[in-house]
Scaffold this motif. Structure first.
Motif, PDB file in Angstrom:
ATOM      1  N   UNK A 176       0.840  -1.205   0.000  1.00 43.26           N
ATOM      2  CA  UNK A 176       0.000   0.000   0.000  1.00 43.26           C
ATOM      3  C   UNK A 176       0.873   1.252   0.000  1.00 43.26           C
ATOM      4  N   UNK A 177       0.391   2.319  -0.653  1.00 37.07           N
ATOM      5  CA  UNK A 177       1.164   3.551  -0.727  1.00 37.07           C
ATOM      6  C   UNK A 177       0.863   4.486   0.442  1.00 37.07           C
ATOM      7  N   UNK A 178      -0.076   4.115   1.292  1.00 40.66           N
ATOM      8  CA  UNK A 178      -0.359   4.876   2.506  1.00 40.66           C
ATOM      9  C   UNK A 178      -0.860   3.898   3.553  1.00 40.66           C
ATOM     10  N   UNK A 179      -0.779   4.271   4.822  1.00 44.60           N
ATOM     11  CA  UNK A 179      -1.258   3.355   5.853  1.00 44.60           C
ATOM     12  C   UNK A 179      -2.759   3.529   6.076  1.00 44.60           C
ATOM     13  N   UNK A 180      -3.339   2.570   6.775  1.00 52.27           N
ATOM     14  CA  UNK A 180      -4.793   2.552   6.973  1.00 52.27           C
ATOM     15  C   UNK A 180      -5.295   3.800   7.689  1.00 52.27           C
ATOM     16  N   UNK A 181      -4.532   4.294   8.646  1.00 53.26           N
ATOM     17  CA  UNK A 181      -4.958   5.478   9.406  1.00 53.26           C
ATOM     18  C   UNK A 181      -5.057   6.701   8.494  1.00 53.26           C
ATOM     19  N   UNK A 182      -4.126   6.840   7.556  1.00 50.79           N
ATOM     20  CA  UNK A 182      -4.184   7.969   6.615  1.00 50.79           C
ATOM     21  C   UNK A 182      -5.448   7.908   5.770  1.00 50.79           C
ATOM     22  N   UNK A 183      -5.774   6.740   5.267  1.00 53.78           N
ATOM     23  CA  UNK A 183      -6.976   6.574   4.465  1.00 53.78           C
ATOM     24  C   UNK A 183      -8.235   6.881   5.256  1.00 53.78           C
ATOM     25  N   UNK A 184      -8.298   6.422   6.492  1.00 53.67           N
ATOM     26  CA  UNK A 184      -9.476   6.680   7.320  1.00 53.67           C
ATOM     27  C   UNK A 184      -9.599   8.160   7.647  1.00 53.67           C
ATOM     28  N   UNK A 185      -8.488   8.833   7.833  1.00 49.71           N
ATOM     29  CA  UNK A 185      -8.511  10.272   8.091  1.00 49.71           C
ATOM     30  C   UNK A 185      -9.100  11.023   6.898  1.00 49.71           C
TER      31      UNK A 185
END
Length: 144
Positions: free
Chosen positions: A54-63
């Protein structure tokens, strides 16, 4: 018309412009908005081993989704959202599939922001959605 809107956001100025546009449409139609952010992944082939990263972590996506929902709800729009994952080359297909599954009658996306060699290497999500969706597609331009 346009009672169920799928809004693709990425946390950029393009995504913010999408939110502004779908909020206005939802106000006019009494519609609801489903926000989606897809965490893109890349495939790395290292000879003997291939991995999907993934190019970003899950927390970034949820934010990204949480902030989009807050903006819409502050404007009085009924909204829900989700974070999905997918390969960068599959993002358009994922958006179209989610729109169909949700019964959306409009998909709102920002324009691709690749240029030069990157534009050749990465498929345009907005073009892919426009070519394959069976519902209306709103391409929202921003100055960002």
């Amino acid at each position: 018309m346009y009672k169920k809107i799928l809004a693709a956001v990425d946390g950029s100025a393009h995504g913010n412009a999408v939110l502004d546009s779908v909020a206005e449409l939802a106000k006019l139609t009494g519609g609801t908005v489903h926000v989606i952010h897809i965490r893109p992944s890349l495939v790395y082939d290292a000879g003997l081993a291939t991995s999907v990263v993934p190019t970003e972590d899950a927390a970034e996506g949820q934010t990204v989704v949480d902030e989009a929902l807050a903006v819409l709800r502050e404007k009085g729009i009924t909204a829900e959202g989700e974070v999905d994952e997918g390969l960068r080359e599959d993002l358009a297909a994922i958006l179209v599939e989610r729109a169909e599954a949700l019964g959306s009658d409009l998909i709102a996306v920002g324009p691709g922001h690749y240029s030069g060699i990157s534009a050749l290497l990465h498929p345009s999500v907005s073009r892919g959605v426009a070519k394959t969706a069976r519902v209306s597609v709103l391409l929202v331009h921003s100055e960002g």
